[in-house]
Design a protein around this motif. Structure first.
Motif, mmCIF file in Angstrom:
data_model
loop_
_atom_site.group_PDB
_atom_site.id
_atom_site.type_symbol
_atom_site.label_atom_id
_atom_site.label_comp_id
_atom_site.label_asym_id
_atom_site.label_seq_id
_atom_site.Cartn_x
_atom_site.Cartn_y
_atom_site.Cartn_z
ATOM 1 N N VAL A 54 0.842 -1.194 0.000
ATOM 2 C CA VAL A 54 0.000 0.000 0.000
ATOM 3 C C VAL A 54 0.875 1.241 0.000
ATOM 4 O O VAL A 54 1.740 1.403 0.847
ATOM 5 C CB VAL A 54 -0.952 -0.004 1.220
ATOM 6 N N GLY A 55 0.651 2.117 -0.970
ATOM 7 C CA GLY A 55 1.415 3.356 -1.045
ATOM 8 C C GLY A 55 0.691 4.522 -0.402
ATOM 9 O O GLY A 55 1.294 5.341 0.283
ATOM 10 N N GLU A 56 -0.631 4.609 -0.629
ATOM 11 C CA GLU A 56 -1.394 5.744 -0.107
ATOM 12 C C GLU A 56 -2.832 5.318 0.136
ATOM 13 O O GLU A 56 -3.414 4.566 -0.629
ATOM 14 C CB GLU A 56 -1.374 6.891 -1.118
ATOM 15 N N VAL A 57 -3.389 5.836 1.220
ATOM 16 C CA VAL A 57 -4.807 5.700 1.535
ATOM 17 C C VAL A 57 -5.306 7.112 1.762
ATOM 18 O O VAL A 57 -4.753 7.841 2.590
ATOM 19 C CB VAL A 57 -5.027 4.826 2.796
ATOM 20 N N ALA A 58 -6.330 7.514 1.006
ATOM 21 C CA ALA A 58 -6.795 8.901 1.099
ATOM 22 C C ALA A 58 -8.307 8.970 1.026
ATOM 23 O O ALA A 58 -8.949 8.157 0.360
ATOM 24 C CB ALA A 58 -6.187 9.736 -0.024
ATOM 25 N N ALA A 59 -8.857 9.957 1.702
ATOM 26 C CA ALA A 59 -10.276 10.278 1.587
ATOM 27 C C ALA A 59 -10.385 11.444 0.617
ATOM 28 O O ALA A 59 -9.732 12.471 0.802
ATOM 29 C CB ALA A 59 -10.859 10.648 2.943
ATOM 30 N N LEU A 85 -12.957 6.510 -0.131
ATOM 31 C CA LEU A 85 -11.654 6.124 0.388
ATOM 32 C C LEU A 85 -10.924 5.527 -0.797
ATOM 33 O O LEU A 85 -11.411 4.583 -1.420
ATOM 34 C CB LEU A 85 -11.771 5.086 1.504
ATOM 35 N N THR A 86 -9.781 6.096 -1.145
ATOM 36 C CA THR A 86 -9.020 5.599 -2.288
ATOM 37 C C THR A 86 -7.740 4.928 -1.804
ATOM 38 O O THR A 86 -7.144 5.346 -0.811
ATOM 39 C CB THR A 86 -8.672 6.738 -3.261
ATOM 40 N N ILE A 87 -7.329 3.913 -2.539
ATOM 41 C CA ILE A 87 -6.130 3.155 -2.187
ATOM 42 C C ILE A 87 -5.250 3.063 -3.420
ATOM 43 O O ILE A 87 -5.701 2.653 -4.490
ATOM 44 C CB ILE A 87 -6.500 1.747 -1.689
ATOM 45 N N GLY A 109 -17.058 9.782 10.948
ATOM 46 C CA GLY A 109 -16.454 10.783 10.082
ATOM 47 C C GLY A 109 -15.142 10.305 9.495
ATOM 48 O O GLY A 109 -14.478 9.429 10.046
ATOM 49 N N PRO A 110 -14.728 10.883 8.390
ATOM 50 C CA PRO A 110 -13.477 10.473 7.742
ATOM 51 C C PRO A 110 -12.246 10.675 8.612
ATOM 52 O O PRO A 110 -11.297 9.904 8.526
ATOM 53 C CB PRO A 110 -13.400 11.352 6.497
ATOM 54 N N GLU A 111 -12.266 11.707 9.468
ATOM 55 C CA GLU A 111 -11.098 11.951 10.320
ATOM 56 C C GLU A 111 -10.859 10.774 11.258
ATOM 57 O O GLU A 111 -9.741 10.284 11.399
ATOM 58 C CB GLU A 111 -11.279 13.241 11.135
ATOM 59 N N GLY A 112 -11.919 10.305 11.911
ATOM 60 C CA GLY A 112 -11.794 9.175 12.828
ATOM 61 C C GLY A 112 -11.467 7.877 12.109
ATOM 62 O O GLY A 112 -10.679 7.066 12.598
ATOM 63 N N GLN A 113 -12.062 7.691 10.932
ATOM 64 C CA GLN A 113 -11.797 6.478 10.158
ATOM 65 C C GLN A 113 -10.334 6.423 9.715
ATOM 66 O O GLN A 113 -9.675 5.388 9.836
ATOM 67 C CB GLN A 113 -12.731 6.426 8.949
ATOM 68 N N LEU A 114 -9.840 7.546 9.210
ATOM 69 C CA LEU A 114 -8.443 7.577 8.767
ATOM 70 C C LEU A 114 -7.479 7.459 9.948
ATOM 71 O O LEU A 114 -6.429 6.825 9.829
ATOM 72 C CB LEU A 114 -8.168 8.856 7.974
ATOM 73 N N ALA A 115 -7.840 8.041 11.078
ATOM 74 C CA ALA A 115 -6.990 7.919 12.271
ATOM 75 C C ALA A 115 -6.905 6.470 12.733
ATOM 76 O O ALA A 115 -5.840 6.002 13.160
ATOM 77 C CB ALA A 115 -7.529 8.800 13.391
ATOM 78 N N ALA A 116 -8.020 5.739 12.631
ATOM 79 C CA ALA A 116 -8.008 4.322 13.009
ATOM 80 C C ALA A 116 -7.090 3.523 12.089
ATOM 81 O O ALA A 116 -6.345 2.650 12.546
ATOM 82 C CB ALA A 116 -9.429 3.761 12.971
ATOM 83 N N ALA A 154 -3.337 4.196 12.806
ATOM 84 C CA ALA A 154 -2.801 3.526 13.996
ATOM 85 C C ALA A 154 -2.184 2.173 13.657
ATOM 86 O O ALA A 154 -1.307 1.692 14.369
ATOM 87 C CB ALA A 154 -3.907 3.347 15.035
ATOM 88 N N PHE A 155 -2.603 1.574 12.556
ATOM 89 C CA PHE A 155 -2.088 0.263 12.158
ATOM 90 C C PHE A 155 -1.139 0.332 10.973
ATOM 91 O O PHE A 155 -0.401 -0.608 10.717
ATOM 92 C CB PHE A 155 -3.254 -0.679 11.825
ATOM 93 N N ALA A 156 -1.154 1.424 10.230
ATOM 94 C CA ALA A 156 -0.316 1.545 9.035
ATOM 95 C C ALA A 156 1.123 1.872 9.406
ATOM 96 O O ALA A 156 1.373 2.652 10.327
ATOM 97 C CB ALA A 156 -0.867 2.632 8.125
#
Length: 195
Positions: free
Chosen positions: A106-111, A120-122, A169-176, A179-181
Motif C-alpha cells: 500500500v502506497g497511499e490511503v486517502a479520503a 476512500l481511495t487506495i 467521520g473520515p477523520e476518525g476512520q483515517l486515524a483508526a 494507527a495500524f499503518a
C-alpha cells in the motif's frame, strides 16, 4: 469493531442497496405480470403438433428474474468492508471479494470527494512484492464509477470504497487506519481539496 490487534469500520444501513433491491423486485414483478398477461393463454402445442415456445415464456421470464436477483440480494447481504491489522489492510469494495492488501504493497490511503460523493481511495506500490490479493476488474467497480464522475481527473488509484457505506467521520476512520499503518504509507484526508 476495534481492539489492540485489529480494527474494522462500522457499516451504515444499506439504504442504497435496499433501494436497488426494492426497485428490482417491483420492476421484475411488473415484467412477469405483463408477460403472463400476454402469453399465459398460449397453447402448449401449435396446430402442426410442434411445441409452442411462447407457452414457456412466462416460466423463463420468472427463472431469469430469480437469477438476476442473486447479485442484487448479495449487495444487501455482503456489504463493503474496511479493516486493518498490523500486517494488512482488508477491503471489500463491493459484494464480490474481500481483498487482503499487505501494508508493504500500500502506497497511499486517502479520503477524497469527487462529484459530490466521498471515497476512500487506495493506491498500491509498483514493485516485486506481489503478496496478498491483486485487485481485479470486478473489484474496481467503485473506482470506475468514481473516475466517470471525476471526468478523468482520478489517476493512479487502484481501489475505491464509498465512505457513505460506513458510519463515522473520515477523520476518525483515517486515524483508526493510521494507527495500524506503517510510516511509509501515506494516510491523507483530501476532502475539500481539488484533485
Amino acid at each position: 469493531m476495534a481492539g489492540p490487534e485489529r480494527i474494522e469500520w462500522r457499516r451504515s444501513f444499506p439504504s442504497r442497496s435496499v433501494g436497488t433491491l426494492v426497485w428490482y423486485v417491483v420492476s421484475v414483478v411488473l415484467l412477469i405480470l405483463l408477460v403472463r398477461a400476454l402469453f399465459a393463454d398460449e397453447p402448449q402445442t401449435l396446430g402442426s403438433g410442434a411445441h409452442n415456445p411462447l407457452a414457456d415464456l412466462p416460466m423463463w421470464t420468472a427463472g431469469l428474474a430469480v437469477a438476476g436477483a442473486v447479485p442484487v440480494t448479495l449487495a444487501v447481504v455482503r456489504r463493503p468492508r474496511v479493516g486493518a491489522n498490523h500486517f494488512a489492510l482488508t477491503v471489500r469494495p463491493g459484494w464480490v471479494r474481500t481483498l487482503v492488501l499487505p501494508w508493504s504493497r500500500v502506497g497511499e490511503v486517502a479520503a477524497v470527494e469527487v462529484g459530490g460523493e466521498r471515497y476512500l481511495t487506495i493506491r498500491l506500490r509498483a514493485g516485486l512484492d506481489r503478496t496478498g490479493t491483486n485487485p481485479a476488474w470486478v473489484d474496481q467497480t467503485v473506482r470506475r464509477e468514481m473516475a466517470k464522475a471525476g471526468e478523468g481527473r482520478v489517476r493512479g488509484i487502484d481501489l475505491a470504497v464509498r465512505l457513505r457505506d460506513f458510519t463515522g467521520g473520515p477523520e476518525g476512520q483515517l486515524a483508526a487506519l493510521a494507527a495500524f499503518a506503517p510510516d511509509q504509507v501515506l494516510i491523507a484526508n483530501n476532502l475539500g481539496k481539488a484533485r
